[in-house]
Design an enzyme around this catalytic site. Structure first.
Site, PDB file in Angstrom:
ATOM      1  N   GLY A   1      -2.641   0.745   7.768  1.00 48.55           N
ATOM      2  CA  GLY A   1      -1.537   0.573   6.815  1.00 48.55           C
ATOM      3  C   GLY A   1      -1.929   1.058   5.432  1.00 48.55           C
TER       4      GLY A   1
ATOM      5  N   ARG B   1      -2.371   5.977  12.684  1.00 50.74           N
ATOM      6  CA  ARG B   1      -2.998   5.116  13.676  1.00 50.74           C
ATOM      7  C   ARG B   1      -3.427   6.023  14.827  1.00 50.74           C
ATOM      8  NH1 ARG B   1       0.545   1.242  11.049  1.00 50.74           N
ATOM      9  NH2 ARG B   1      -0.876  -0.307  10.206  1.00 50.74           N
TER      10      ARG B   1
ATOM     11  N   ASP C   1      -6.538  -9.948   3.807  1.00 51.87           N
ATOM     12  CA  ASP C   1      -7.024 -10.775   4.918  1.00 51.87           C
ATOM     13  C   ASP C   1      -8.429 -10.407   5.387  1.00 51.87           C
ATOM     14  OD1 ASP C   1      -6.305  -8.337   5.944  1.00 51.87           O
ATOM     15  OD2 ASP C   1      -5.227  -9.106   7.674  1.00 51.87           O
TER      16      ASP C   1
ATOM     17  N   ARG D   1       1.472 -11.286   8.612  1.00 49.67           N
ATOM     18  CA  ARG D   1       1.711 -12.094   9.816  1.00 49.67           C
ATOM     19  C   ARG D   1       0.502 -12.931  10.210  1.00 49.67           C
ATOM     20  NH1 ARG D   1       4.052  -9.371  14.347  1.00 49.67           N
ATOM     21  NH2 ARG D   1       5.140  -8.128  12.834  1.00 49.67           N
TER      22      ARG D   1
ATOM     23  N   THR E   1      -5.923  -3.001   1.992  1.00 51.68           N
ATOM     24  CA  THR E   1      -4.801  -3.639   2.687  1.00 51.68           C
ATOM     25  C   THR E   1      -4.075  -4.569   1.725  1.00 51.68           C
ATOM     26  OG1 THR E   1      -4.202  -5.319   4.318  1.00 51.68           O
ATOM     27  CG2 THR E   1      -6.497  -5.276   3.674  1.00 51.68           C
TER      28      THR E   1
HETATM   29  P1  ADP Z   1      -5.471  -1.578   9.626  1.00 49.34           P
HETATM   30  O1  ADP Z   1      -6.738  -0.853   9.351  1.00 49.34           O
HETATM   31  O2  ADP Z   1      -4.502  -1.487   8.484  1.00 49.34           O
HETATM   32  O3  ADP Z   1      -5.715  -3.008  10.109  1.00 49.34           O
HETATM   33  P2  ADP Z   1      -4.777  -0.802  12.404  1.00 49.34           P
HETATM   34  O4  ADP Z   1      -5.047  -2.152  12.966  1.00 49.34           O
HETATM   35  O5  ADP Z   1      -3.565  -0.114  12.846  1.00 49.34           O
HETATM   36  O6  ADP Z   1      -4.700  -0.805  10.803  1.00 49.34           O
HETATM   37  O7  ADP Z   1      -6.051   0.115  12.732  1.00 49.34           O
HETATM   38  C1  ADP Z   1      -6.102   1.436  12.292  1.00 49.34           C
HETATM   39  C2  ADP Z   1      -6.856   2.283  13.288  1.00 49.34           C
HETATM   40  O8  ADP Z   1      -8.202   1.811  13.429  1.00 49.34           O
HETATM   41  C3  ADP Z   1      -6.302   2.280  14.706  1.00 49.34           C
HETATM   42  O9  ADP Z   1      -5.199   3.128  14.878  1.00 49.34           O
HETATM   43  C4  ADP Z   1      -7.512   2.766  15.487  1.00 49.34           C
HETATM   44  O10 ADP Z   1      -7.649   4.170  15.394  1.00 49.34           O
HETATM   45  C5  ADP Z   1      -8.676   2.114  14.727  1.00 49.34           C
HETATM   46  N1  ADP Z   1      -9.055   0.896  15.436  1.00 49.34           N
HETATM   47  C6  ADP Z   1      -8.494  -0.323  15.377  1.00 49.34           C
HETATM   48  N2  ADP Z   1      -9.092  -1.177  16.239  1.00 49.34           N
HETATM   49  C7  ADP Z   1     -10.041  -0.482  16.884  1.00 49.34           C
HETATM   50  C8  ADP Z   1     -11.000  -0.772  17.916  1.00 49.34           C
HETATM   51  N3  ADP Z   1     -11.088  -1.978  18.453  1.00 49.34           N
HETATM   52  N4  ADP Z   1     -11.821   0.235  18.322  1.00 49.34           N
HETATM   53  C9  ADP Z   1     -11.759   1.451  17.773  1.00 49.34           C
HETATM   54  N5  ADP Z   1     -10.865   1.798  16.817  1.00 49.34           N
HETATM   55  C10 ADP Z   1     -10.023   0.858  16.363  1.00 49.34           C
END
Ligand code: ADP
Length: 326
Positions: A14, A75, A133, A175, A129
């Site tokens: 995000g 993502r 969090d 959330r 972010t």
């Molecule tokens: P944020 O970083 O804002 O929490 P996301 O949860 O969408 O956003 O995570 C962003 C990206 O990080 C995902 O699209 C993926 O490429 C990578 N990512 C998230 N979780 C994992 C994981 N368990 N293993 C590898 N890459 C991950």
């Protein structure tokens, strides 16, 4: 440890206001320290797809005041597979990238941690972010701006709520964490906040409504963190409408408004300090840590702690909100 000559930088997950200030700080600090910088577009997806350009000081001119991220964000499911991460590693080898700075949230830093361990690759994370969090840092890049945006929106909604003597449920992001809802409520003088950390808040709201919000109040505003459990502002408003038909209830969902806009001075300074600290950390042979801020001091937080430990909400704030809403 192998000498670091070239770093890559990416934003992922995000977007958050202040990411540009962080990109600028990382780039300029790296160049100041004699390193080469490669800008990686569209997060891990762009890394795998080789969307990489050389970054110079002018690539980050005139961006400190801009919301969003000039590197774009995305993502990427592929990065969650060993094959995808192998591709990412191969691309970095081709570009001679020796270390990576990842700006993102919980998910992005989880990906960073897995990749760093798999390939023994140096990565520094910056907490980007609006949700605030991540454990180990008092604030994340973008949180202060989002909080200010929420406050300004609630101030405006308060005008109409007061004129019509309405009860407003205003939904904000978060959330899994109630920082925006709780601090947004205090900053805007709202009557209550419904946050994911405390499930009994919904019962307390019912109590508040049963007793009647103070009669002399012209309007009442409740900030609600988005939630599949409570159904967010919509879900709560429906319940109140059904159970207490006397109230003139309205809902406002702030949505993506909260992500946008020029970063506040606080977020620009935080992002600048954290960006500079990321390069200091690499130069000091720190690996696989997130840069945090604690009591105005820069700290290094191991990825595992930043991601896995739950950041507690300050319960004193709940009491303050309750007291001030009489
Ligand atoms: P944020 O970083 O804002 O929490 P996301 O949860 O969408 O956003 O995570 C962003 C990206 O990080 C995902 O699209 C993926 O490429 C990578 N990512 C998230 N979780 C994992 C994981 N368990 N293993 C590898 N890459 C991950």
């Amino acid at each position: 440890m192998a000498e670091i000559k070239t770093i890559g930088i990416l934003t992922s997950g995000g977007d958050a206001p202040g990411m540009n200030a962080a990109i600028r700080a990382v780039t300029r600090s790296a160049i100041y320290s004699g390193l080469n910088v490669k800008g990686i577009y569209r997060g891990y997806r762009g890394l795998i797809a080789d969307e990489i350009v050389d970054f110079h000081t002018q690539n980050v001119s005139n961006i400190i005041q801009m919301g969003g991220t000039i590197l774009k964000t995305a993502r990427c499911k592929e990065f969650q597979t060993p094959e995808g991460r192998q591709l990412a590693y191969d691309v970095m080898q081709r570009h001679k990238i020796d270390a990576l700075v990842v700006i993102g949230g919980d998910g992005s830093l989880t990906g960073a941690r897995i990749f760093a361990n798999e390939f023994n690759f140096p990565i520094i994370g910056l907490p980007g972010t609006i949700d605030n969090d991540l454990y180990g840092t008092d604030s994340t890049i973008g949180y202060d701006t989002a909080l200010n945006t929420i406050m300004q929106c609630v101030d405006k909604i308060r005008d109409t709520a007061t004129s019509h003597e309405r009860l407003f449920f205003i939904e904000v992001m978060g959330r899994d964490a109630g920082f925006l809802a709780l601090n947004g409520a205090i900053a805007s003088g709202a009557e209550a906040a419904i946050i994911p950390e405390i499930s009994t808040q919904v019962d307390q709201l019912a109590e508040l409504i049963q007793n009647g919000f103070r009669k002399s109040k012209n309007s009442s505003i409740v900030l609600v963190a988005e939630s599949p459990v409570t159904g967010g502002a919509m879900g709560l408003a429906e319940r109140v409408k059904n159970e207490y038909p006397g109230y003139d209830v309205r809902v406002s969902i702030l949505g993506h408004l909260q992500r946008g806009g020029s970063p506040t001075a606080y977020d620009r300074i935080l992002a600048s300090r954290m960006g500079a600290a990321a390069i200091d950390a690499l130069m000091d042979d720190q690996r696989n840590v997130m840069i945090g801020i604690k009591n105005d001091e820069i700290v290094y937080v191991p990825f595992t702690r930043a991601i896995k430990k739950e950041k507690p909400i300050n319960r004193d704030l709940l009491e303050t909100l309750r007291r001030l809403s009489i």
